[in-house]
Design a protein around this motif. Sequence first.
Motif, PDB file in Angstrom:
ATOM      1  N   LYS A 361       0.832  -1.207   0.000  1.00  0.00           N
ATOM      2  CA  LYS A 361       0.000   0.000   0.000  1.00  0.00           C
ATOM      3  C   LYS A 361       0.866   1.257   0.000  1.00  0.00           C
ATOM      4  CE  LYS A 361      -3.841   2.168   2.480  1.00  0.00           C
ATOM      5  NZ  LYS A 361      -4.704   2.109   3.697  1.00  0.00           N
ATOM      6  N   GLY A 362       1.950   1.220   0.788  1.00  0.00           N
ATOM      7  CA  GLY A 362       2.846   2.372   0.879  1.00  0.00           C
ATOM      8  C   GLY A 362       3.573   2.651  -0.422  1.00  0.00           C
ATOM      9  N   MET A 363       3.794   1.590  -1.220  1.00  0.00           N
ATOM     10  CA  MET A 363       4.500   1.746  -2.487  1.00  0.00           C
ATOM     11  C   MET A 363       3.603   2.262  -3.606  1.00  0.00           C
ATOM     12  SD  MET A 363       7.743   1.242  -2.575  1.00  0.00           S
ATOM     13  CE  MET A 363       7.878   1.196  -4.353  1.00  0.00           C
ATOM     14  N   LYS A 364       2.276   2.205  -3.416  1.00  0.00           N
ATOM     15  CA  LYS A 364       1.364   2.537  -4.513  1.00  0.00           C
ATOM     16  C   LYS A 364       1.594   3.929  -5.112  1.00  0.00           C
ATOM     17  CE  LYS A 364      -3.321   2.127  -6.165  1.00  0.00           C
ATOM     18  NZ  LYS A 364      -4.744   1.895  -5.893  1.00  0.00           N
ATOM     19  N   PRO A 365       1.830   4.978  -4.294  1.00  0.00           N
ATOM     20  CA  PRO A 365       2.063   6.310  -4.898  1.00  0.00           C
ATOM     21  C   PRO A 365       3.313   6.371  -5.787  1.00  0.00           C
ATOM     22  CG  PRO A 365       1.602   6.484  -2.542  1.00  0.00           C
ATOM     23  CD  PRO A 365       1.791   5.036  -2.821  1.00  0.00           C
ATOM     24  N   PHE A 366       4.248   5.439  -5.573  1.00  0.00           N
ATOM     25  CA  PHE A 366       5.492   5.447  -6.360  1.00  0.00           C
ATOM     26  C   PHE A 366       5.380   4.646  -7.653  1.00  0.00           C
ATOM     27  CE2 PHE A 366       6.789   6.269  -2.001  1.00  0.00           C
ATOM     28  CZ  PHE A 366       7.719   7.294  -2.148  1.00  0.00           C
ATOM     29  N   ARG A 367       4.351   3.801  -7.746  1.00  0.00           N
ATOM     30  CA  ARG A 367       4.291   2.856  -8.861  1.00  0.00           C
ATOM     31  C   ARG A 367       4.203   3.535 -10.230  1.00  0.00           C
ATOM     32  NH1 ARG A 367       7.070  -0.851  -7.278  1.00  0.00           N
ATOM     33  NH2 ARG A 367       6.311  -2.190  -5.616  1.00  0.00           N
ATOM     34  N   SER A 368       3.459   4.631 -10.318  1.00  0.00           N
ATOM     35  CA  SER A 368       3.347   5.306 -11.612  1.00  0.00           C
ATOM     36  C   SER A 368       4.647   6.030 -11.979  1.00  0.00           C
ATOM     37  CB  SER A 368       2.181   6.306 -11.595  1.00  0.00           C
ATOM     38  OG  SER A 368       2.417   7.324 -10.640  1.00  0.00           O
ATOM     39  N   ARG A 369       5.485   6.288 -10.976  1.00  0.00           N
ATOM     40  CA  ARG A 369       6.738   7.008 -11.229  1.00  0.00           C
ATOM     41  C   ARG A 369       7.887   6.058 -11.582  1.00  0.00           C
ATOM     42  NH1 ARG A 369       7.510  10.700  -6.023  1.00  0.00           N
ATOM     43  NH2 ARG A 369       9.128  11.662  -7.343  1.00  0.00           N
ATOM     44  N   MET A 370       7.684   4.747 -11.335  1.00  0.00           N
ATOM     45  CA  MET A 370       8.699   3.727 -11.619  1.00  0.00           C
ATOM     46  C   MET A 370       8.046   2.662 -12.506  1.00  0.00           C
ATOM     47  SD  MET A 370       9.715   3.173  -7.625  1.00  0.00           S
ATOM     48  CE  MET A 370      11.305   2.409  -7.790  1.00  0.00           C
ATOM     49  N   GLN A 371       8.608   2.436 -13.660  1.00  0.00           N
ATOM     50  CA  GLN A 371       8.028   1.458 -14.579  1.00  0.00           C
ATOM     51  C   GLN A 371       9.098   0.459 -15.034  1.00  0.00           C
ATOM     52  OE1 GLN A 371       4.602   1.036 -15.899  1.00  0.00           O
ATOM     53  NE2 GLN A 371       4.523   1.971 -13.877  1.00  0.00           N
ATOM     54  N   ILE A 372       8.633  -0.624 -15.674  1.00  0.00           N
ATOM     55  CA  ILE A 372       9.547  -1.685 -16.097  1.00  0.00           C
ATOM     56  C   ILE A 372       9.169  -2.176 -17.491  1.00  0.00           C
ATOM     57  CG2 ILE A 372       8.171  -3.474 -14.944  1.00  0.00           C
ATOM     58  CD1 ILE A 372      10.861  -4.889 -14.296  1.00  0.00           C
ATOM     59  N   ARG A 402      -9.335  11.510 -15.743  1.00  0.00           N
ATOM     60  CA  ARG A 402     -10.652  11.603 -15.087  1.00  0.00           C
ATOM     61  C   ARG A 402     -11.727  10.858 -15.854  1.00  0.00           C
ATOM     62  NH1 ARG A 402      -8.808  17.125 -14.418  1.00  0.00           N
ATOM     63  NH2 ARG A 402      -9.725  17.482 -16.456  1.00  0.00           N
ATOM     64  N   THR A 403     -11.626  10.862 -17.195  1.00  0.00           N
ATOM     65  CA  THR A 403     -12.657  10.219 -18.011  1.00  0.00           C
ATOM     66  C   THR A 403     -12.020   9.222 -18.976  1.00  0.00           C
ATOM     67  OG1 THR A 403     -12.468  11.879 -19.773  1.00  0.00           O
ATOM     68  CG2 THR A 403     -14.020  12.364 -17.977  1.00  0.00           C
ATOM     69  N   ALA A 404     -12.857   8.368 -19.569  1.00  0.00           N
ATOM     70  CA  ALA A 404     -12.375   7.379 -20.547  1.00  0.00           C
ATOM     71  C   ALA A 404     -11.739   8.082 -21.741  1.00  0.00           C
ATOM     72  CB  ALA A 404     -13.528   6.481 -20.989  1.00  0.00           C
ATOM     73  N   ALA A 405     -12.341   9.210 -22.158  1.00  0.00           N
ATOM     74  CA  ALA A 405     -11.821   9.951 -23.312  1.00  0.00           C
ATOM     75  C   ALA A 405     -10.424  10.508 -23.008  1.00  0.00           C
ATOM     76  CB  ALA A 405     -12.767  11.085 -23.677  1.00  0.00           C
ATOM     77  N   GLU A 406     -10.252  11.003 -21.782  1.00  0.00           N
ATOM     78  CA  GLU A 406      -8.952  11.553 -21.388  1.00  0.00           C
ATOM     79  C   GLU A 406      -7.887  10.447 -21.360  1.00  0.00           C
ATOM     80  OE1 GLU A 406      -7.159  13.804 -17.512  1.00  0.00           O
ATOM     81  OE2 GLU A 406      -9.234  14.321 -18.085  1.00  0.00           O
ATOM     82  N   ARG A 407      -8.289   9.280 -20.836  1.00  0.00           N
ATOM     83  CA  ARG A 407      -7.343   8.153 -20.791  1.00  0.00           C
ATOM     84  C   ARG A 407      -6.995   7.679 -22.201  1.00  0.00           C
ATOM     85  NH1 ARG A 407     -10.579   6.598 -16.349  1.00  0.00           N
ATOM     86  NH2 ARG A 407     -11.758   5.152 -17.678  1.00  0.00           N
ATOM     87  N   PHE A 408      -7.986   7.636 -23.082  1.00  0.00           N
ATOM     88  CA  PHE A 408      -7.745   7.183 -24.455  1.00  0.00           C
ATOM     89  C   PHE A 408      -6.783   8.138 -25.173  1.00  0.00           C
ATOM     90  CE2 PHE A 408      -9.400   6.544 -28.967  1.00  0.00           C
ATOM     91  CZ  PHE A 408      -8.622   5.413 -29.168  1.00  0.00           C
ATOM     92  N   ALA A 409      -6.927   9.430 -24.894  1.00  0.00           N
ATOM     93  CA  ALA A 409      -6.011  10.422 -25.497  1.00  0.00           C
ATOM     94  C   ALA A 409      -4.575  10.160 -25.035  1.00  0.00           C
ATOM     95  CB  ALA A 409      -6.452  11.831 -25.115  1.00  0.00           C
ATOM     96  N   ARG A 410      -4.423   9.786 -23.756  1.00  0.00           N
ATOM     97  CA  ARG A 410      -3.079   9.465 -23.230  1.00  0.00           C
ATOM     98  C   ARG A 410      -2.526   8.204 -23.895  1.00  0.00           C
ATOM     99  NH1 ARG A 410      -1.780  11.951 -17.660  1.00  0.00           N
ATOM    100  NH2 ARG A 410       0.053  10.616 -17.814  1.00  0.00           N
ATOM    101  N   ILE A 446       5.502   4.459 -20.633  1.00  0.00           N
ATOM    102  CA  ILE A 446       5.586   5.931 -20.658  1.00  0.00           C
ATOM    103  C   ILE A 446       4.218   6.600 -20.542  1.00  0.00           C
ATOM    104  CG2 ILE A 446       7.751   5.937 -21.958  1.00  0.00           C
ATOM    105  CD1 ILE A 446       6.161   6.654 -24.466  1.00  0.00           C
ATOM    106  N   ALA A 447       3.132   5.832 -20.733  1.00  0.00           N
ATOM    107  CA  ALA A 447       1.787   6.418 -20.604  1.00  0.00           C
ATOM    108  C   ALA A 447       1.556   6.990 -19.209  1.00  0.00           C
ATOM    109  CB  ALA A 447       0.721   5.364 -20.923  1.00  0.00           C
ATOM    110  N   LEU A 448       2.260   6.436 -18.215  1.00  0.00           N
ATOM    111  CA  LEU A 448       2.079   6.869 -16.827  1.00  0.00           C
ATOM    112  C   LEU A 448       2.968   8.058 -16.465  1.00  0.00           C
ATOM    113  CD1 LEU A 448       2.053   3.284 -15.330  1.00  0.00           C
ATOM    114  CD2 LEU A 448       0.084   4.774 -15.526  1.00  0.00           C
TER     115      LEU A 448
END
Length: 540
Positions: A361-372, A402-410, A446-448
């Motif tokens: 749980k403590g690592m969750k905020p870091f997960r989007s900043r570290m990818q593999i 916030r929305t599906a459209a915003e995520r799809f754009a990413r 890189i999407a994150l």
Amino acid sequence: MSGLEPQPLIDAREVGVRFRVEGGHVEAVRNVSFLLMPGETTALVGESGSGKSVTARAVMRLLSRRAEIADRTRIFFKGQDMAHLSEAEMRKLRGNRISMIFQEPMSSLNPVYKVGTQIAEILMLHQRLTRKQAWDRAVELLEEVRIPDPAARVNQYPHQLSGGQRQRVMIAMALANRPDVLIADEPTTALDVTVQAEILHLIDDLKAKFGMGVILITHDLTVVRQFADRVYVMQHGEVRESGPTADIFANPRHPYTRRLLSSEPKGSANPIDAQAESLLVGRDVRVEFTLRRGGFFKGSYQTLVACDSLSLDLRRGETVGLVGESGSGKTTFGMALMRIGKLDGGEILFDGRRIDSLDRKGMKPFRSRMQIVFQDPFSSMNPRLSVRQIIEEGLIVNGIGRTAAERFARVQKALRDAGLPDTISHRFPHEFSGGQKQRIAIARAIALDPEFILLDEPTSALDLSVQAQIIELLRRLQRERGLSYLFISHDLKVVRALCHRVIVMQHGRIVEQGPVEQVLVNPATDYTRRLVRAAFEIAA
């Protein structure tokens, strides 16, 4: 032709192979002709899908039932046309006069039989030896291919041997009957550079000793340059160019050959800001595993130290290469730093914050900043999900968009940034080539908008030209986004092209580290010197 001139072992003329598919046929090989002379190595080179392996399998007549060999095809072995022999006649030649070793020895060896049993079977079949004679000969063959303690190894199963040892067993089996022709299909692709050098030198020595002809199938041009006498460059099932190796490398005529030769990893890492701050720091990182040995009732336990007090300081915008042979602890160290693997001691800081004691749980905020990004992108993707779902999954889990459209754009932007069209989001992983799948894996990372990416052998399974494209993509993303990379690899050519610094590991310890130019040009330890020689010279 005068009587003094040697006759070719293999004289293949107008080889054509097509496969029956739904709705018609696919031509895999068209009008391929080549020669193999006694005591020489002929290389078939080209990218995946060029028809190299299909051509070799046509020689061995080891094609699937969907394959059809063209009527005009002629494949002469010592004057005998093999293309139209019966299966019974081919069985007398296959494994006896003509042998083949494959890319992945584990899938070629039977896991339920001992190594000695599998070698002895060939000898009893073709040479009519008794079981005792065949077993003794199997020990001699393992000694010939330089496997240590061959008398003990014949009693072991394939899974008890390393990758290099399994490949040596395959060579021993292939050479058991002293064949005239050895076909080696990517025999070293899955091996470490040092083991690769040993295997190639072994094949070369045995070729000289027994006067064999070798057909070498590979996409590694360093290997071709050192070991091949003659080269045939293949693309889309056809030979684009052929000739003596020295001539092809010195004066390539066809544009495709020139492109292949220019695809060797080159260039250097992006400049890094001298004032860049540390992003990921590891101090005295330790990882241990407990191994059980012996039988069910009398088992004993011992501790294997996979990472022995390792430290790392990775700055923003920097790429650090982690190199070493299989089993050196590279990936274990990388996973521990990411906090997705075991960690038994030490401190890990990300952007100045301690993360070594954090739970899931403590690592969750870091997960989007570290990818593999993994070595095999296909096995890291759910085959039932579309490209959009694969990339979007991380966004949903981390609450980005916030929305599906915003995520799809990413998702679409990530695809474009990874060098792919944004119109492929509805397609599935199996519809893409290896290089495209690796780009999808990079797009997912890189999407994150991460700050750090762990790259675990991301180019080892790719053709040279695709490898060069991925290296350039990673450099561009680093320039544009200020990314930091930890690049795990045993390919020092790629490390030289991508990394600022390199850390050399052996048996869970760091044996040498420093700037890439220093370590790879003037290595300080014997182990690093051996790695560098194997990578750049294929020297023993």
